[in-house]
Design a protein around this motif. Structure first.
Motif, PDB file in Angstrom:
ATOM      1  N   ALA A  78       0.816  -1.213   0.000  1.00 55.68           N
ATOM      2  CA  ALA A  78       0.000   0.000   0.000  1.00 55.68           C
ATOM      3  C   ALA A  78       0.851   1.264   0.000  1.00 55.68           C
ATOM      4  CB  ALA A  78      -0.931  -0.011   1.211  1.00 55.68           C
ATOM      5  N   LEU A  79       1.972   1.246   0.702  1.00 54.13           N
ATOM      6  CA  LEU A  79       2.797   2.446   0.773  1.00 54.13           C
ATOM      7  C   LEU A  79       3.524   2.701  -0.543  1.00 54.13           C
ATOM      8  CD1 LEU A  79       4.308   2.218   4.373  1.00 54.13           C
ATOM      9  CD2 LEU A  79       2.106   3.138   3.605  1.00 54.13           C
ATOM     10  N   GLU A  80       3.961   1.648  -1.198  1.00 59.87           N
ATOM     11  CA  GLU A  80       4.660   1.803  -2.476  1.00 59.87           C
ATOM     12  C   GLU A  80       3.731   2.305  -3.579  1.00 59.87           C
ATOM     13  OE1 GLU A  80       7.006  -0.642   0.125  1.00 59.87           O
ATOM     14  OE2 GLU A  80       4.913  -0.844  -0.519  1.00 59.87           O
ATOM     15  N   THR A  81       2.448   2.128  -3.402  1.00 62.71           N
ATOM     16  CA  THR A  81       1.486   2.545  -4.420  1.00 62.71           C
ATOM     17  C   THR A  81       0.660   3.764  -4.008  1.00 62.71           C
ATOM     18  OG1 THR A  81      -0.017   0.858  -3.521  1.00 62.71           O
ATOM     19  CG2 THR A  81       1.270   0.253  -5.466  1.00 62.71           C
ATOM     20  N   ASN A  82       1.085   4.442  -2.955  1.00 64.94           N
ATOM     21  CA  ASN A  82       0.443   5.699  -2.521  1.00 64.94           C
ATOM     22  C   ASN A  82      -1.020   5.542  -2.099  1.00 64.94           C
ATOM     23  OD1 ASN A  82       2.776   7.131  -2.861  1.00 64.94           O
ATOM     24  ND2 ASN A  82       2.055   8.434  -4.525  1.00 64.94           N
ATOM     25  N   VAL A  83      -1.355   4.380  -1.543  1.00 63.68           N
ATOM     26  CA  VAL A  83      -2.726   4.177  -1.074  1.00 63.68           C
ATOM     27  C   VAL A  83      -3.149   5.220  -0.036  1.00 63.68           C
ATOM     28  CG1 VAL A  83      -4.208   2.615   0.248  1.00 63.68           C
ATOM     29  CG2 VAL A  83      -2.850   1.748  -1.659  1.00 63.68           C
ATOM     30  N   PRO A  84      -2.290   5.584   0.936  1.00 68.34           N
ATOM     31  CA  PRO A  84      -2.706   6.610   1.904  1.00 68.34           C
ATOM     32  C   PRO A  84      -3.059   7.941   1.230  1.00 68.34           C
ATOM     33  CG  PRO A  84      -0.795   5.436   2.736  1.00 68.34           C
ATOM     34  CD  PRO A  84      -0.968   4.999   1.310  1.00 68.34           C
ATOM     35  N   ILE A  85      -2.354   8.286   0.161  1.00 68.80           N
ATOM     36  CA  ILE A  85      -2.657   9.534  -0.548  1.00 68.80           C
ATOM     37  C   ILE A  85      -4.028   9.435  -1.204  1.00 68.80           C
ATOM     38  CG2 ILE A  85      -1.969  11.018  -2.477  1.00 68.80           C
ATOM     39  CD1 ILE A  85       0.930  10.394  -1.819  1.00 68.80           C
ATOM     40  N   PHE A  86      -4.338   8.288  -1.787  1.00 68.90           N
ATOM     41  CA  PHE A  86      -5.656   8.072  -2.384  1.00 68.90           C
ATOM     42  C   PHE A  86      -6.749   8.300  -1.341  1.00 68.90           C
ATOM     43  CE2 PHE A  86      -9.233   5.136  -2.698  1.00 68.90           C
ATOM     44  CZ  PHE A  86      -9.740   5.415  -3.959  1.00 68.90           C
ATOM     45  N   ILE A  87      -6.616   7.685  -0.165  1.00 64.88           N
ATOM     46  CA  ILE A  87      -7.641   7.810   0.869  1.00 64.88           C
ATOM     47  C   ILE A  87      -7.770   9.254   1.329  1.00 64.88           C
ATOM     48  CG2 ILE A  87      -8.320   7.091   3.194  1.00 64.88           C
ATOM     49  CD1 ILE A  87      -6.906   4.441   2.699  1.00 64.88           C
ATOM     50  N   ASP A  88      -6.647   9.921   1.537  1.00 66.17           N
ATOM     51  CA  ASP A  88      -6.664  11.301   2.002  1.00 66.17           C
ATOM     52  C   ASP A  88      -7.368  12.205   0.999  1.00 66.17           C
ATOM     53  OD1 ASP A  88      -5.625  13.429   3.901  1.00 66.17           O
ATOM     54  OD2 ASP A  88      -4.640  14.093   2.048  1.00 66.17           O
ATOM     55  N   GLN A  89      -7.078  12.037  -0.275  1.00 70.34           N
ATOM     56  CA  GLN A  89      -7.657  12.904  -1.290  1.00 70.34           C
ATOM     57  C   GLN A  89      -9.130  12.604  -1.526  1.00 70.34           C
ATOM     58  OE1 GLN A  89      -5.035  12.580  -4.711  1.00 70.34           O
ATOM     59  NE2 GLN A  89      -3.489  13.883  -3.772  1.00 70.34           N
ATOM     60  N   GLN A  90      -9.514  11.335  -1.422  1.00 74.31           N
ATOM     61  CA  GLN A  90     -10.923  10.989  -1.564  1.00 74.31           C
ATOM     62  C   GLN A  90     -11.753  11.580  -0.425  1.00 74.31           C
ATOM     63  OE1 GLN A  90     -12.473   9.179  -4.199  1.00 74.31           O
ATOM     64  NE2 GLN A  90     -10.494   9.739  -5.067  1.00 74.31           N
ATOM     65  N   LEU A  91     -11.261  11.476   0.794  1.00 71.89           N
ATOM     66  CA  LEU A  91     -11.996  11.998   1.937  1.00 71.89           C
ATOM     67  C   LEU A  91     -12.063  13.515   1.927  1.00 71.89           C
ATOM     68  CD1 LEU A  91     -10.642   9.590   4.699  1.00 71.89           C
ATOM     69  CD2 LEU A  91     -12.941   9.593   3.709  1.00 71.89           C
ATOM     70  N   HIS A  92     -11.062  14.152   1.358  1.00 73.48           N
ATOM     71  CA  HIS A  92     -11.066  15.609   1.262  1.00 73.48           C
ATOM     72  C   HIS A  92     -12.126  16.097   0.275  1.00 73.48           C
ATOM     73  CE1 HIS A  92      -9.600  19.708   1.322  1.00 73.48           C
ATOM     74  NE2 HIS A  92      -9.452  19.688   0.012  1.00 73.48           N
ATOM     75  N   GLY A  93     -12.513  15.244  -0.656  1.00 70.35           N
ATOM     76  CA  GLY A  93     -13.517  15.613  -1.651  1.00 70.35           C
ATOM     77  C   GLY A  93     -14.924  15.292  -1.181  1.00 70.35           C
ATOM     78  N   ASP A  94     -15.764  14.879  -2.120  1.00 70.95           N
ATOM     79  CA  ASP A  94     -17.171  14.613  -1.826  1.00 70.95           C
ATOM     80  C   ASP A  94     -17.449  13.135  -1.603  1.00 70.95           C
ATOM     81  OD1 ASP A  94     -17.877  17.287  -2.035  1.00 70.95           O
ATOM     82  OD2 ASP A  94     -18.168  17.161  -4.201  1.00 70.95           O
TER      83      ASP A  94
END
Length: 241
Positions: A78-94
């Protein structure tokens, strides 16, 4: 006095590449996917926009255990594929705003009855991380990210099985399994989604599982069983791995 951080090799190369057209990148021996990976944020440099600093440490540690690196075929984690960034950006949106939020709610209803808690995904994360960290402090006197690998796995398993008692911690509208299910689902989505959404950096997850991505046509391969797919994946934006 403020000192600038030394320029890394990646940042230097990225600065030299971002202005070049794709044809020039390919001529330099880079695929569009490799160039896109360089342009994607480095996890270590990323500043979360939804999560607090403490919540971010939890997300990094939890997703790393849900999809650790070095699985079958040495697949990326998950870290090598930026999964935390995906979750953070999705939650910041709608994300999740279309959920029907009119009561009555029944957190104890069977899963077959659908969404039954009065929280948007954003609330699930804030409250779920808060309660999990509270439980970790009570039992280990440490935050989740500071636990051993075995302890982290045990905590996540307890969340899944509702053995972390959210009701006893003061939350009657959500069980630990609700939080775990949301976290696991979003981790999977970030791992396998198109890179344009922030995760699956460099299409590494698609490469690992042999998924063709958004190729316009691969019908000739559908009925060819037990034969490795020889073509790399293609992203929605046309980047090729």
């Amino acid at each position: 006095m403020v000192f600038n951080k030394p320029t890394t090799r990646r940042k230097f190369l990225l600065g030299a590449l971002v202005a070049l057209p794709v044809t020039t990148l390919i001529a330099k021996g880079l695929t569009a996917a490799q160039a896109a990976e360089m342009a994607a944020p480095e996890l270590s440099d990323y500043n979360p926009i939804f999560f607090s600093a403490n919540e971010w440490q939890f997300i990094l540690a939890a997703t790393d255990r849900l999809i650790p690196a070095g699985g079958a075929g040495k697949a990326p984690g998950a870290l090598e594929t930026n999964v935390p960034i995906f979750i953070d950006q999705q939650l910041h949106g709608d994300f999740g705003r279309e959920i029907y939020m009119q009561g009555p709610f029944s957190p104890n209803a069977p899963a077959t009855m659908g969404y039954q808690i009065p929280f948007y995904p954003q609330n699930i994360y804030h409250r779920g991380i808060e309660l999990t960290e509270q439980w970790c402090q009570q039992h280990f006197n440490k935050p989740f990210h500071a636990l051993t690998t075995e302890q982290k796995d045990d905590v996540l398993t307890k969340l899944q099985k509702n053995e972390v008692d959210f009701t006893g911690l003061g939350e009657s509208n959500m069980h630990a399994s609700h939080f775990f299910s949301q976290l696991l689902s979003d981790t999977k989505h970030g791992y396998l989604a198109d890179p344009m959404y922030g995760g699956n950096k460099g299409m590494k997850a698609w490469i690992a599982i042999g998924f063709p991505g958004a190729r316009a046509s691969y019908l000739e391969w559908v009925k060819q069983h037990n034969i490795p797919y020889p073509l790399g994946p293609v992203s929605i934006k046309g980047e090729r791995a």
